[in-house]
Design a protein around this motif. Structure first.
Motif, short mmCIF file in Angstrom:
data_model
loop_
_atom_site.label_atom_id
_atom_site.label_comp_id
_atom_site.label_asym_id
_atom_site.label_seq_id
_atom_site.Cartn_x
_atom_site.Cartn_y
_atom_site.Cartn_z
N TRP A 48 6.45 -2.02 -6.97
CA TRP A 48 5.38 -1.31 -7.68
C TRP A 48 5.72 -1.25 -9.16
O TRP A 48 6.79 -0.78 -9.54
N GLU A 86 -12.15 4.52 -8.35
CA GLU A 86 -11.05 3.84 -7.67
C GLU A 86 -10.48 2.79 -8.62
O GLU A 86 -11.18 2.31 -9.52
N TYR A 87 -9.23 2.41 -8.37
CA TYR A 87 -8.54 1.45 -9.23
C TYR A 87 -8.26 0.16 -8.47
O TYR A 87 -7.93 0.20 -7.28
N PRO A 97 -2.53 -4.90 -4.72
CA PRO A 97 -2.70 -3.49 -4.35
C PRO A 97 -2.44 -2.57 -5.54
O PRO A 97 -1.64 -2.90 -6.42
N VAL A 98 -3.14 -1.47 -5.53
CA VAL A 98 -3.00 -0.48 -6.61
C VAL A 98 -2.86 0.90 -6.00
O VAL A 98 -3.50 1.21 -4.99
N ARG A 99 -2.05 1.73 -6.59
CA ARG A 99 -2.02 3.14 -6.23
C ARG A 99 -1.84 3.94 -7.51
O ARG A 99 -1.39 3.42 -8.53
N VAL A 100 -2.23 5.20 -7.44
CA VAL A 100 -2.08 6.09 -8.60
C VAL A 100 -1.06 7.16 -8.23
O VAL A 100 -1.23 7.87 -7.24
N ASP A 101 0.03 7.22 -9.00
CA ASP A 101 1.09 8.19 -8.78
C ASP A 101 1.24 9.06 -10.02
O ASP A 101 1.52 8.53 -11.10
N VAL A 141 -1.08 4.38 -13.12
CA VAL A 141 -1.59 3.31 -12.28
C VAL A 141 -0.45 2.33 -12.00
O VAL A 141 0.15 1.79 -12.93
#
Ligand code: FES
Length: 105
Positions: free
Chosen positions: A4, A37-38, A91-95, A99
């Motif tokens: 990531w 959404e990202y 894939p993308v996630r937001v933490d 981003v």
């Protein structure tokens, strides 16, 4: 294994917009949809390697700035001439407001 990569702040991208992100010699486009959404794709159009971050986001579509080719930024699907090769998606996630995009090993 997925690595990531911290690409930007979530607030760096307006809704229904796209930004460019360069990492280790590669370029990506990161999108924020109208419903918050990202998503991430390769940053260059599959037609003539133009930066898609200079293009126009409309709903779930990115329109290339050079010849107006269109892709789904959610699936990478090419949506008509002159583009016929799909975009690679990531894939993308937001933490914690950041981003993150997932790159394969
Ligand atoms: S360079 Fe993107 S449509 Fe031609």
């Amino acid at each position: 294994m997925t690595t990531w990569i911290d690409a930007c702040k979530a607030t760096d991208i307006d809704q229904e917009d796209v930004v460019r992100f360069d990492h280790e010699g590669r370029t990506f486009a990161i999108y924020r949809s109208p419903d918050d959404e990202y998503f991430a794709t390769d940053g260059l159009c599959t037609h003539e390697k133009i930066h898609l971050a200079d293009g126009l986001v409309m709903d779930d579509t990115i329109e290339c700035p050079k010849h107006n080719g269109r892709f789904s930024y959610k699936t990478g699907e090419a949506r008509g001439a002159p583009v016929c090769i799909n975009l690679k998606t990531y894939p993308v996630r937001v933490d914690n407001g950041r981003v993150m995009i997932g790159l394969g090993a």
